[in-house]
Scaffold this active site. Structure first.
Site, PDB file in Angstrom:
ATOM      1  CB  CYS A 181     -10.840  -2.609   0.440  1.00 36.00           C
ATOM      2  SG  CYS A 181     -10.312  -1.843  -1.110  1.00 36.00           S
ATOM      3  CD  GLU A 229      -1.591   4.722   4.508  1.00 31.27           C
ATOM      4  OE1 GLU A 229      -1.133   5.574   5.301  1.00 31.27           O
ATOM      5  OE2 GLU A 229      -2.316   3.767   4.862  1.00 31.27           O
ATOM      6  CB  CYS A 259      -5.262  -1.449  -1.642  1.00 29.15           C
ATOM      7  SG  CYS A 259      -6.588  -0.711  -0.676  1.00 29.15           S
ATOM      8  CD  GLU A 303      -5.279  -6.008  -1.275  1.00 27.06           C
ATOM      9  OE1 GLU A 303      -4.772  -4.863  -1.174  1.00 27.06           O
ATOM     10  OE2 GLU A 303      -5.946  -6.533  -0.369  1.00 27.06           O
ATOM     11  CG  ASN A 343      -0.410  -0.197   2.534  1.00 28.27           C
ATOM     12  OD1 ASN A 343       0.624  -0.815   2.685  1.00 28.27           O
ATOM     13  ND2 ASN A 343      -1.069   0.337   3.530  1.00 28.27           N
ATOM     14  CB  CYS A 352      -8.813  -4.438  -3.764  1.00 28.87           C
ATOM     15  SG  CYS A 352      -7.628  -3.108  -3.455  1.00 28.87           S
TER      16      CYS A 352
HETATM   17  N1  THU Z   1      -5.168  -1.663   2.590  1.00 31.32           N
HETATM   18  C1  THU Z   1      -4.587  -2.468   1.651  1.00 31.32           C
HETATM   19  O1  THU Z   1      -3.531  -2.145   1.088  1.00 31.32           O
HETATM   20  N2  THU Z   1      -5.190  -3.642   1.371  1.00 31.32           N
HETATM   21  C2  THU Z   1      -6.278  -4.143   2.024  1.00 31.32           C
HETATM   22  O2  THU Z   1      -6.718  -5.247   1.728  1.00 31.32           O
HETATM   23  C3  THU Z   1      -6.908  -3.360   3.077  1.00 31.32           C
HETATM   24  C4  THU Z   1      -6.420  -1.967   3.229  1.00 31.32           C
HETATM   25  C5  THU Z   1      -4.473  -0.426   2.956  1.00 31.32           C
HETATM   26  C6  THU Z   1      -5.123   0.840   2.499  1.00 31.32           C
HETATM   27  C7  THU Z   1      -4.576   1.822   3.510  1.00 31.32           C
HETATM   28  O3  THU Z   1      -3.282   2.242   3.096  1.00 31.32           O
HETATM   29  C8  THU Z   1      -4.420   0.995   4.769  1.00 31.32           C
HETATM   30  O4  THU Z   1      -4.387  -0.346   4.356  1.00 31.32           O
HETATM   31  C9  THU Z   1      -5.537   1.198   5.791  1.00 31.32           C
HETATM   32  O5  THU Z   1      -6.769   1.043   5.207  1.00 31.32           O
END
Ligand code: THU
Length: 127
Positions: free
Chosen positions: A85, A44, A53, A55, A42, A88
């Protein structure tokens, strides 16, 4: 059943590169294509809506390398059994059904099917 231990390990390693200064939640993913594995973490952003994310990072890397056929994606996070999520699920469904591998408390793979995680997914041709 497939042995997804190595794919899960690749997701665990990808998690080390997570850029998550806002949530503090680190995620890694490893997407298995026909001939290669594409990893992602991920990433941000101070503008929270720009967060991506793990994925989708892996999927975008794979598709931009010319891959469109995927067999499985493994996910490793700071909490056990982290499922993809909603965005994704939809994003991955674009490229067909696949196994989704999560990590349980003991670090073992738990396998679900993407179509079970997103039944009746949206598509423009009603498939
Ligand atoms: N996140 C992912 O990368 N994958 C997931 O399956 C769930 C959430 C990340 C998004 C964000 O950077 C952090 O986790 C919190 O939501």
């Amino acid at each position: 059943m497939n042995d997804y231990t190595a794919l899960l390990e690749a997701a665990r390693e990808a998690k080390a590169n997570a850029y998550a200064p806002y949530s503090g939640f680190h995620v890694g993913a490893a997407l298995l294509a026909k001939g290669a594995v594409y990893t992602g973490c991920n990433v941000e952003n101070a503008s929270y809506g720009g967060c991506i994310c793990a994925e989708r990072t892996a999927c975008v890397k794979a598709v931009s390398a010319g891959e469109r056929d995927f067999l499985a994606i493994a996910i490793s996070a700071d909490t056990p059994l982290c499922t993809p999520c909603g965005i994704c699920r939809q994003f991955l469904t674009e490229f067909g059904d696949m196994d989704v591998i999560m990590e349980n408390e003991g670090g073992e793979p738990v396998v679900l099917r993407l179509s079970d995680l997103l039944p009746a997914a949206f598509s423009m041709d009603g498939r």
